[in-house]
Design a protein around this motif. Structure first.
Motif, mmCIF file in Angstrom:
data_model
loop_
_atom_site.group_PDB
_atom_site.id
_atom_site.type_symbol
_atom_site.label_atom_id
_atom_site.label_comp_id
_atom_site.label_asym_id
_atom_site.label_seq_id
_atom_site.Cartn_x
_atom_site.Cartn_y
_atom_site.Cartn_z
ATOM 1 N N PRO A 38 7.873 -47.506 -14.328
ATOM 2 C CA PRO A 38 6.825 -46.673 -15.360
ATOM 3 C C PRO A 38 6.973 -46.131 -16.675
ATOM 4 O O PRO A 38 8.384 -45.711 -16.752
ATOM 5 C CB PRO A 38 6.691 -45.255 -14.113
ATOM 6 C CG PRO A 38 7.960 -45.069 -13.538
ATOM 7 C CD PRO A 38 8.234 -46.574 -13.172
ATOM 8 N N LYS A 39 6.279 -46.248 -17.581
ATOM 9 C CA LYS A 39 6.504 -46.000 -18.874
ATOM 10 C C LYS A 39 5.328 -44.829 -19.398
ATOM 11 O O LYS A 39 4.452 -45.151 -19.221
ATOM 12 C CB LYS A 39 6.657 -47.044 -19.651
ATOM 13 C CG LYS A 39 6.755 -46.944 -21.171
ATOM 14 C CD LYS A 39 6.817 -48.074 -22.136
ATOM 15 C CE LYS A 39 7.175 -48.067 -23.306
ATOM 16 N NZ LYS A 39 7.419 -49.374 -24.101
ATOM 17 N N GLU A 40 5.840 -43.699 -20.044
ATOM 18 C CA GLU A 40 5.076 -42.885 -20.543
ATOM 19 C C GLU A 40 4.589 -43.112 -21.714
ATOM 20 O O GLU A 40 5.339 -43.427 -22.820
ATOM 21 C CB GLU A 40 5.506 -41.551 -20.751
ATOM 22 C CG GLU A 40 6.050 -40.733 -19.188
ATOM 23 C CD GLU A 40 5.005 -40.724 -18.408
ATOM 24 O OE1 GLU A 40 4.145 -40.435 -18.833
ATOM 25 O OE2 GLU A 40 5.212 -40.718 -17.286
ATOM 26 N N MET A 41 3.317 -43.354 -22.126
ATOM 27 C CA MET A 41 2.567 -43.557 -23.287
ATOM 28 C C MET A 41 1.444 -42.587 -23.895
ATOM 29 O O MET A 41 0.884 -41.726 -22.840
ATOM 30 C CB MET A 41 2.010 -45.132 -23.249
ATOM 31 C CG MET A 41 2.847 -46.218 -23.095
ATOM 32 S SD MET A 41 2.181 -47.734 -22.537
ATOM 33 C CE MET A 41 1.409 -48.000 -24.401
ATOM 34 N N THR A 42 1.148 -42.608 -25.178
ATOM 35 C CA THR A 42 0.036 -41.774 -25.540
ATOM 36 C C THR A 42 -1.044 -42.802 -25.822
ATOM 37 O O THR A 42 -0.715 -43.284 -26.892
ATOM 38 C CB THR A 42 0.577 -40.783 -26.752
ATOM 39 O OG1 THR A 42 1.662 -40.229 -26.308
ATOM 40 C CG2 THR A 42 -0.429 -40.129 -27.380
ATOM 41 N N VAL A 43 -2.368 -42.327 -25.539
ATOM 42 C CA VAL A 43 -3.462 -42.973 -25.856
ATOM 43 C C VAL A 43 -4.194 -42.310 -26.825
ATOM 44 O O VAL A 43 -4.704 -40.981 -26.392
ATOM 45 C CB VAL A 43 -4.252 -43.558 -24.603
ATOM 46 C CG1 VAL A 43 -5.672 -44.203 -25.040
ATOM 47 C CG2 VAL A 43 -3.504 -44.612 -23.931
ATOM 48 N N VAL A 44 -4.583 -43.019 -27.940
ATOM 49 C CA VAL A 44 -5.195 -41.857 -28.999
ATOM 50 C C VAL A 44 -6.986 -42.500 -28.816
ATOM 51 O O VAL A 44 -7.185 -43.733 -29.111
ATOM 52 C CB VAL A 44 -5.023 -42.448 -30.303
ATOM 53 C CG1 VAL A 44 -5.631 -41.682 -31.561
ATOM 54 C CG2 VAL A 44 -3.233 -41.842 -30.285
ATOM 55 N N THR A 45 -7.707 -41.645 -28.665
ATOM 56 C CA THR A 45 -9.391 -41.857 -28.826
ATOM 57 C C THR A 45 -9.821 -41.079 -29.568
ATOM 58 O O THR A 45 -9.278 -39.897 -30.096
ATOM 59 C CB THR A 45 -9.766 -41.978 -27.233
ATOM 60 O OG1 THR A 45 -9.661 -40.332 -26.914
ATOM 61 C CG2 THR A 45 -9.003 -42.792 -26.461
ATOM 62 N N CYS A 46 -11.083 -41.515 -29.836
ATOM 63 C CA CYS A 46 -12.070 -40.536 -30.694
ATOM 64 C C CYS A 46 -13.082 -39.979 -29.608
ATOM 65 O O CYS A 46 -13.931 -40.667 -29.353
ATOM 66 C CB CYS A 46 -12.468 -41.193 -31.811
ATOM 67 S SG CYS A 46 -13.564 -40.231 -33.037
ATOM 68 N N ARG A 47 -13.153 -38.649 -29.642
ATOM 69 C CA ARG A 47 -14.256 -38.050 -28.760
ATOM 70 C C ARG A 47 -15.081 -36.981 -29.537
ATOM 71 O O ARG A 47 -14.563 -35.932 -30.190
ATOM 72 C CB ARG A 47 -13.940 -37.284 -27.569
ATOM 73 C CG ARG A 47 -13.078 -38.413 -26.568
ATOM 74 C CD ARG A 47 -12.662 -37.566 -25.443
ATOM 75 N NE ARG A 47 -12.056 -38.423 -24.502
ATOM 76 C CZ ARG A 47 -11.159 -38.014 -23.225
ATOM 77 N NH1 ARG A 47 -11.018 -36.858 -23.017
ATOM 78 N NH2 ARG A 47 -10.745 -39.048 -22.486
ATOM 79 N N ASP A 48 -16.187 -37.217 -29.697
ATOM 80 C CA ASP A 48 -17.142 -36.074 -30.374
ATOM 81 C C ASP A 48 -16.701 -36.066 -31.930
ATOM 82 O O ASP A 48 -16.646 -34.940 -32.493
ATOM 83 C CB ASP A 48 -17.345 -34.854 -29.871
ATOM 84 C CG ASP A 48 -17.833 -34.900 -28.332
ATOM 85 O OD1 ASP A 48 -18.804 -35.896 -28.210
ATOM 86 O OD2 ASP A 48 -17.531 -34.395 -27.518
ATOM 87 N N GLY A 49 -16.292 -37.048 -32.729
ATOM 88 C CA GLY A 49 -15.567 -37.055 -33.789
ATOM 89 C C GLY A 49 -14.320 -36.493 -33.869
ATOM 90 O O GLY A 49 -13.761 -36.456 -35.256
ATOM 91 N N GLU A 50 -13.609 -36.190 -33.015
ATOM 92 C CA GLU A 50 -12.171 -35.839 -33.052
ATOM 93 C C GLU A 50 -11.258 -36.780 -32.496
ATOM 94 O O GLU A 50 -11.644 -37.306 -31.379
ATOM 95 C CB GLU A 50 -12.202 -34.452 -32.252
ATOM 96 C CG GLU A 50 -12.953 -33.385 -33.051
ATOM 97 C CD GLU A 50 -12.741 -31.931 -32.349
ATOM 98 O OE1 GLU A 50 -11.983 -31.855 -31.549
ATOM 99 O OE2 GLU A 50 -13.377 -30.972 -32.957
ATOM 100 N N VAL A 51 -10.057 -36.939 -33.068
ATOM 101 C CA VAL A 51 -9.151 -37.772 -32.414
ATOM 102 C C VAL A 51 -8.169 -36.949 -31.245
ATOM 103 O O VAL A 51 -8.139 -35.842 -31.605
ATOM 104 C CB VAL A 51 -7.997 -37.963 -33.610
ATOM 105 C CG1 VAL A 51 -6.930 -38.843 -32.846
ATOM 106 C CG2 VAL A 51 -8.629 -38.670 -34.865
#
Length: 631
Positions: A38-51
């Motif tokens: 297992p590897k910990e990662m960070t997924v960056v998304t945009c929701r309602d105009g916010e990162v």
């Protein structure tokens, strides 16, 4: 009119495809593997105009080694000899000896019939495996692929002329298709790649247990070789990247690779010897990637003292480091698979016969021929220069240059040289590299004592011709031209060919996995990392069963061009040449000593002007006193 209806094929529905794949996974035809590392990662998304940053845990996928072994056995069983105990016990002494001779086993003069039968049984029931891994980027994410394949061995599998069900089948190509073992999420850093070591070792430990055929015959598997490009070999072995040591196998200095005599006298260093060197002191026993990095002066003194070397107290740290590096001779740690427990034995993880091969045909031939093209323009004779330079310039304009393209261009240049000045040194360089390429891509059935001797002679002649012609380099440095590619071909290719067919360790099919994986990920996935891997693994297995043998197709196109070359004649080395290169000639003779031992008239003879070796295409492949070779 009723009864005259026409049936038309229709596209399978999504549900039908899902059910078909589920059935194939259930019966073991395909595997989606298991989660690992297992590897910990960070997924960056945009929701309602916010990162939004969301932490996720991504798992690599592993197909257990036993699953791969079983699937390979299921696919290959029809090509295997698979004599039962009763059939082997019924062999007469003459029949057992005949089988051993056919497979280049000659050490049976004093064996009893029971020992001969046991030897036959052992050869027929032990497959040899090759590991490969490489790193690449797919959809912006780094992945490491690890594959395994079986080596085509004529003591285990039928020869082409023995397999009567399909005379056109390429047996070696069919058997040596790679299977994906692990797809890991990893960057190119050694730390990321090392995270998969426990998963690999846990699978290797299962090799103790044989697997059974449908007739109840036990089959043993031995991981025998690792094949890959330079960075992958260095990581697997545990040697420094770059620096003053050019080769992990023999430890030659970068500045000495053009010294042929020196290169040919160096001995191959085994993984056991490497482990002994590393753990001789305190810090080599640490489970880190760089245990000797940034040691303080007191620690250096302790490390050297435990190795039986002491220095005056006034000795500075730089001198101590230099002496330790000299003792390590390019090694930075134990072999990768021992990293988690450097003091464990290779036998404990079933890797006591594991060899990391230093010459790999795909990269080494491609790299060396490219270097020749860059430097050779200044050395063509006037009568052929325009034509040869045009061939090279046309080739260099290609956007994608494959290994087969380099080999094909070398043949075209050789044909041009043979028409005008076949006795020039440049012609010798291209004649030898074309022949070397042909042998390195030839099948197991063509690997004979004669072809092994031929490759030894060709690599020595090629090396001496290169050092004679390219004394002053215009475009490349000495370290680049006489570097890893040149050294691997001239020093290690023939050594490895004694042990294994070089076509079996060619990684072109493995390298194609990346292109296939990129296409699968971009066209059939939702691009989410946690869902890309199972889909990719499943489709790679399905596609592998339908893939054409592209390597064989490329070889066929090259054979068409090579058909215009003259027949291969016996190697003749002049006495003037042996005097000019006296030291490397002596080193070369030491390497081919088994061919010299039977005496003049078997594999060689002395003439007035030189020495003739019976390695031409019109000579018998195997003679009464043939050197022994085996995997």
């Amino acid at each position: 009119m009723p009864g005259n209806e026409i049936s038309m094929p229709c596209t399978s529905t999504t549900q039908m495809v899902k059910e078909k794949w589920a059935a194939d996974i259930e019966d073991g035809t395909y595997s989606i593997g298991i989660d690992c590392a297992p590897k910990e990662m960070t997924v960056v998304t945009c929701r309602d105009g916010e990162v939004v940053e969301q932490p996720v845990t991504i798992y690599s996928r592993k197909v257990p080694m036993n699953e791969i072994r079983q699937r390979l056995l299921k696919n290959q069983e029809k090509y295997m000899r698979l004599q039962t105990d009763e059939q082997v016990d019924a062999l007469s002494k003459d029949e057992a000896i005949k089988f051993l001779k056919q497979n280049q086993e000659h050490q049976f003069a004093d064996m009893e019939i029971t020992e001969l039968r046991a030897k036959v049984k052992s050869l027929q029931r032990n497959r040899h495996l090759v590991m490969w891994h490489d790193h690449g980027t797919i959809l912006g994410q780094g992945y490491i692929f690890i594959t395994v394949k079986v080596i085509y061995d004529t003591s285990v599998f039928f020869r082409k002329d023995e397999y009567s069900l399909n005379s056109t089948l390429n047996l070696q190509g069919t058997i040596e298709k790679p299977e994906v073992h692990v797809i890991g999420i990893a960057s190119s850093s050694h730390e990321d790649q090392a995270a998969l070591i426990p998963e690999r070792v846990s699978c290797l430990r299962t090799l103790n247990s044989p697997i059974m055929t449908t007739a109840g015959i036990p089959i043993n598997d031995t991981v025998r070789f690792f094949a890959g490009d330079g960075p992958a070999r260095n990581f697997e072995r545990g040697v420094q990247q770059g620096g003053t040591i050019r080769c992990g196998a023999c430890g030659i200095q970068t500045s000495m690779t053009s010294d042929i005599a020196h290169a040919l006298t160096l001995k191959w260093r085994t993984l056991q010897e490497q482990q002994d060197i590393i753990i001789a002191g305190k810090f080599g026993k640490m489970s880190t990637l760089k245990p000797f990095e940034n040691l303080r002066k007191a620690e250096l003194e302790l490390e050297l003292a435990q190795r039986g070397i002491t220095f005056p107290k006034k000795t500075n740290k730089i001198e101590l480091e230099a002496n330790l590096l000299g003792l390590l001779s390019g090694f930075v740690r134990v072999p990768t698979l021992l990293l988690k427990d450097p003091c464990q034995t290779l036998q404990s993880i079933n890797m006591d016969k594991y060899t990391i091969l230093e010459c790999e045909p795909l990269h080494d031939l491609k790299g060396h021929i490219h270097n020749l093209f860059v430097e050779v323009e200044e050395h063509f004779d006037t009568c052929v220069k325009t034509e040869c330079v045009t061939i090279i310039a046309h080739f260099m304009k290609k956007e994608t240059k494959r290994a087969c393209d380099y080999r094909h261009a070398a043949i075209l240049i050789l044909l041009c040289l043979l028409k005008h000045n076949k006795h020039s040194k440049v012609c010798t360089i291209f004649r030898t590299i074309v022949e070397i390429s042909e042998i390195m891509y030839s099948s197991e059935e063509k690997r004979t004592p004669r072809s092994i001797l031929r490759l030894y002679n060709l690599t020595w002649i090629h090396a001496t011709a290169c050092t004679d012609v390219f004394q002053q380099l215009k475009h490349l440095t000495q370290e680049k031209f006489y570097g890893a590619y040149f050294h691997a071909l001239t020093s290690h290719a023939a050594q490895q060919y004694e042990v294994v067919c070089l076509k079996s360790i060619n990684t072109e099919n493995e390298e194609r996995i990346f292109e296939t994986a990129k296409r699968i990920a971009s066209t059939t996935s939702n691009r989410k990392p946690e869902q890309v891997l199972p889909n990719m693994l499943l489709r790679l297995q399905a596609g592998a069963q339908k893939d054409r043998n592209a390597l064989e197709e490329q070889n066929n196109s090259i054979r068409i061009a090579a058909a215009h070359l003259p027949c291969v004649e016996n190697t003749v080395i002049s006495k003037d040449m042996t005097r000019k290169y006296a030291f490397s000639w002596q080193a070369h003779l030491n390497r081919i000593a088994p061919y010299l031992e039977p005496g003049e008239g078997f594999w060689w003879r002395e003439e007035k002007e030189g020495y003739e070796f019976f390695d031409g295409s019109d000579q018998p492949d195997i003679k009464k006193l043939s050197p022994q070779y085996r995997q």
